[in-house]
Design a protein around this motif. Sequence first.
Motif, PDB file in Angstrom:
ATOM      1  N   VAL A   1       1.034  -1.197   0.216  1.00 27.82           N
ATOM      2  CA  VAL A   1       0.119  -0.202  -0.127  1.00 27.82           C
ATOM      3  C   VAL A   1       0.992   1.022   0.188  1.00 27.82           C
ATOM      4  O   VAL A   1       0.454   2.377  -0.916  1.00 27.82           O
ATOM      5  N   ASN A   2       1.868   1.062   1.258  1.00 26.39           N
ATOM      6  CA  ASN A   2       3.151   2.406   1.073  1.00 26.39           C
ATOM      7  C   ASN A   2       3.807   2.900   0.060  1.00 26.39           C
ATOM      8  O   ASN A   2       3.846   3.973  -1.133  1.00 26.39           O
ATOM      9  N   GLY A   3       3.422   1.720  -1.043  1.00 26.52           N
ATOM     10  CA  GLY A   3       4.185   1.653  -2.761  1.00 26.52           C
ATOM     11  C   GLY A   3       3.731   2.343  -3.342  1.00 26.52           C
ATOM     12  O   GLY A   3       3.724   2.638  -4.516  1.00 26.52           O
ATOM     13  N   ILE A   4       2.408   1.822  -3.581  1.00 24.96           N
ATOM     14  CA  ILE A   4       0.747   2.541  -4.414  1.00 24.96           C
ATOM     15  C   ILE A   4       0.993   3.571  -3.680  1.00 24.96           C
ATOM     16  O   ILE A   4       0.719   4.889  -5.418  1.00 24.96           O
ATOM     17  N   HIS A   5       1.111   4.063  -2.856  1.00 21.28           N
ATOM     18  CA  HIS A   5       0.691   5.694  -2.428  1.00 21.28           C
ATOM     19  C   HIS A   5       1.778   5.992  -3.460  1.00 21.28           C
ATOM     20  O   HIS A   5       1.031   7.061  -3.964  1.00 21.28           O
ATOM     21  N   LEU A   6       3.459   6.126  -3.051  1.00 20.51           N
ATOM     22  CA  LEU A   6       4.061   7.362  -3.191  1.00 20.51           C
ATOM     23  C   LEU A   6       3.935   6.897  -5.215  1.00 20.51           C
ATOM     24  O   LEU A   6       4.808   8.069  -5.066  1.00 20.51           O
ATOM     25  N   GLY A   7       3.783   5.804  -5.584  1.00 21.54           N
ATOM     26  CA  GLY A   7       3.963   5.703  -6.673  1.00 21.54           C
ATOM     27  C   GLY A   7       3.281   6.058  -7.851  1.00 21.54           C
ATOM     28  O   GLY A   7       3.642   7.306  -8.317  1.00 21.54           O
TER      29      GLY A   7
ATOM     30  N   LEU B   1      -6.515   6.188  -6.226  1.00 22.30           N
ATOM     31  CA  LEU B   1      -6.141   4.865  -5.226  1.00 22.30           C
ATOM     32  C   LEU B   1      -5.013   6.180  -4.005  1.00 22.30           C
ATOM     33  O   LEU B   1      -5.131   5.459  -3.523  1.00 22.30           O
ATOM     34  N   LEU B   2      -5.045   7.318  -4.052  1.00 18.69           N
ATOM     35  CA  LEU B   2      -4.494   8.208  -2.877  1.00 18.69           C
ATOM     36  C   LEU B   2      -5.399   7.609  -1.905  1.00 18.69           C
ATOM     37  O   LEU B   2      -5.177   7.769  -0.839  1.00 18.69           O
ATOM     38  N   PHE B   3      -6.673   8.177  -2.486  1.00 18.01           N
ATOM     39  CA  PHE B   3      -7.515   8.505  -1.399  1.00 18.01           C
ATOM     40  C   PHE B   3      -7.745   7.366  -0.613  1.00 18.01           C
ATOM     41  O   PHE B   3      -7.881   6.491   0.986  1.00 18.01           O
ATOM     42  N   VAL B   4      -7.288   5.993  -1.361  1.00 16.27           N
ATOM     43  CA  VAL B   4      -8.119   4.316  -0.906  1.00 16.27           C
ATOM     44  C   VAL B   4      -6.400   4.172   0.178  1.00 16.27           C
ATOM     45  O   VAL B   4      -6.427   3.743   1.133  1.00 16.27           O
TER      46      VAL B   4
END
Length: 154
Positions: free
Chosen positions: A8-14, A61-64
């Motif tokens: 989740v952290n990787g998705i958020h930062l990406g 995606l950033l919201f989730v």
Amino acid sequence: MSLIDAVVNGIHLGFAGLWVGSVVFVTLVVLPIAREGAFDAAPLETLTNRFTWISRTSVLLLFVSGGHLAGTRYTADSLFGSGQGHLVLTMVGLWFALALLVELGSKRLASGLAERKVRQPAREARPYFLAATVVGVLLFVDAALLSVPTAIPF
């Protein structure tokens, strides 16, 4: 940190990097070229549509992912009562401002493209994208401060 949290952290930062990077690209590369009239309406319309798709996907995606990260790292007390929590709340406000500015700028840009205009819509969209770029930079500064827990003494 669990595997889920790492993903989740990787998705958020990406997606944060993709979103802010695409905003800066449109602001510094696409709009100046469009304002000079070097673009035809059709390619600019395609670019605007793809940019809007990237932006809306990133917002979702950033919201989730941000909600998951905040929910697993903070309590209500630590969110509203600590420096780190205040940075998270600031990030939410900046996220909302960036989403709004990008939507407004994209609408301005797309508005004249149906009439095959390029220069005027690019001029009208520019202030929104300039403001969005500033907000994007502030988001990254906020994220940098969040990544160093001792940076905020309060």
